[in-house]
Scaffold this motif. Structure first.
Motif, PDB file in Angstrom:
ATOM      1  N   GLY A  63      -4.851   2.334  -3.232  1.00  0.00           N
ATOM      2  CA  GLY A  63      -5.193   0.408  -3.450  1.00  0.00           C
ATOM      3  C   GLY A  63      -3.349  -0.025  -3.377  1.00  0.00           C
ATOM      4  O   GLY A  63      -2.922   0.801  -3.490  1.00  0.00           O
TER       5      GLY A  63
ATOM      6  N   TYR B 166      -4.664   5.858   0.198  1.00  0.00           N
ATOM      7  CA  TYR B 166      -5.050   5.281   0.977  1.00  0.00           C
ATOM      8  C   TYR B 166      -5.720   4.164  -0.427  1.00  0.00           C
ATOM      9  O   TYR B 166      -6.375   3.334  -0.986  1.00  0.00           O
ATOM     10  CB  TYR B 166      -5.783   4.533   2.388  1.00  0.00           C
ATOM     11  CG  TYR B 166      -4.778   4.526   3.134  1.00  0.00           C
ATOM     12  CD1 TYR B 166      -4.826   3.160   3.631  1.00  0.00           C
ATOM     13  CD2 TYR B 166      -3.962   5.483   3.634  1.00  0.00           C
ATOM     14  CE1 TYR B 166      -4.052   2.899   4.863  1.00  0.00           C
ATOM     15  CE2 TYR B 166      -3.419   5.179   5.551  1.00  0.00           C
ATOM     16  CZ  TYR B 166      -2.935   4.131   5.396  1.00  0.00           C
ATOM     17  OH  TYR B 166      -2.857   3.252   6.825  1.00  0.00           O
ATOM     18  N   GLU B 167      -6.413   5.251  -1.328  1.00  0.00           N
ATOM     19  CA  GLU B 167      -7.166   5.642  -1.613  1.00  0.00           C
ATOM     20  C   GLU B 167      -6.903   4.383  -3.476  1.00  0.00           C
ATOM     21  O   GLU B 167      -7.318   4.046  -3.765  1.00  0.00           O
ATOM     22  CB  GLU B 167      -8.574   6.675  -2.424  1.00  0.00           C
ATOM     23  CG  GLU B 167      -9.256   6.867  -1.001  1.00  0.00           C
ATOM     24  CD  GLU B 167      -9.748   6.057  -0.270  1.00  0.00           C
ATOM     25  OE1 GLU B 167     -10.594   5.445  -0.658  1.00  0.00           O
ATOM     26  OE2 GLU B 167      -9.353   5.922   0.823  1.00  0.00           O
TER      27      GLU B 167
ATOM     28  N   TRP C 288      -7.430  -2.307  -0.817  1.00  0.00           N
ATOM     29  CA  TRP C 288      -7.554  -1.935   0.301  1.00  0.00           C
ATOM     30  C   TRP C 288      -7.352  -2.190   1.497  1.00  0.00           C
ATOM     31  O   TRP C 288      -7.900  -2.930   1.517  1.00  0.00           O
ATOM     32  CB  TRP C 288      -8.326  -0.635  -0.043  1.00  0.00           C
ATOM     33  CG  TRP C 288      -8.487  -0.116  -1.319  1.00  0.00           C
ATOM     34  CD1 TRP C 288      -8.160   0.832  -1.586  1.00  0.00           C
ATOM     35  CD2 TRP C 288      -9.492  -0.524  -2.833  1.00  0.00           C
ATOM     36  NE1 TRP C 288      -7.839   2.011  -2.641  1.00  0.00           N
ATOM     37  CE2 TRP C 288      -8.397   0.668  -3.581  1.00  0.00           C
ATOM     38  CE3 TRP C 288     -10.072  -1.546  -3.272  1.00  0.00           C
ATOM     39  CZ2 TRP C 288      -9.400   0.303  -5.001  1.00  0.00           C
ATOM     40  CZ3 TRP C 288     -10.286  -2.034  -4.161  1.00  0.00           C
ATOM     41  CH2 TRP C 288     -10.455  -0.685  -5.286  1.00  0.00           C
TER      42      TRP C 288
ATOM     43  N   THR D 203       0.888  -0.825  -0.160  1.00  0.00           N
ATOM     44  CA  THR D 203       0.279   0.140   0.116  1.00  0.00           C
ATOM     45  C   THR D 203       1.154   1.080   0.268  1.00  0.00           C
ATOM     46  O   THR D 203       2.061   1.445   0.527  1.00  0.00           O
ATOM     47  CB  THR D 203      -0.987  -0.346   1.416  1.00  0.00           C
ATOM     48  OG1 THR D 203      -1.893  -1.077   1.505  1.00  0.00           O
ATOM     49  CG2 THR D 203      -1.165   1.355   1.439  1.00  0.00           C
TER      50      THR D 203
END
Length: 110
Positions: free
Chosen positions: A37, A34-35, A89, A30
């Motif tokens: 993924g 975070y978005e 995610w 990651t």
């Protein structure tokens, strides 16, 4: 690599054994956002966890059902349809008692 994802996983994940090692592999891949993924192959995750790809698939299902990860299955379209990596995610939630630092101390561990 996201140190935040790794430290949150270590501190707050309920996963155990191979499942937690697979989750750590996802956290390792990651990025800082975070978005976006991550998309490591199941072969790579199996190497990290020292297990079979079938065990990785079981761990991914368990993590998805527990809400600790989200998955988007790749349909094989794109540059090389033979190489299909899903996107993942990490969704580890800090409890309210967490201090939200890299140590993820809770009121019971401070």
């Amino acid at each position: 690599m996201s140190i935040e994802a790794i430290s949150a996983t270590l501190a707050h994940s309920k996963a155990k054994g191979t499942t937690k090692l697979v989750l750590m592999g996802l956290a390792w891949h990651t990025g800082d956002d975070y978005e976006v993924g991550c998309w490591p192959s199941q072969t790579t995750l199996a190497k990290y966890a020292n297990c079979s790809e079938r065990q990785v698939r079981r761990a991914l299902v368990e993590l998805h059902e527990s809400g600790e990860i989200e998955m988007l299955h790749h349909g094989g379209a794109g540059f090389n349809s033979e190489r299909r990596s899903n996107r993942y995610w990490v969704r580890i939630e800090c409890p309210e008692s967490c201090d939200n630092t890299l140590q993820h101390r809770t009121s019971t561990t401070q």
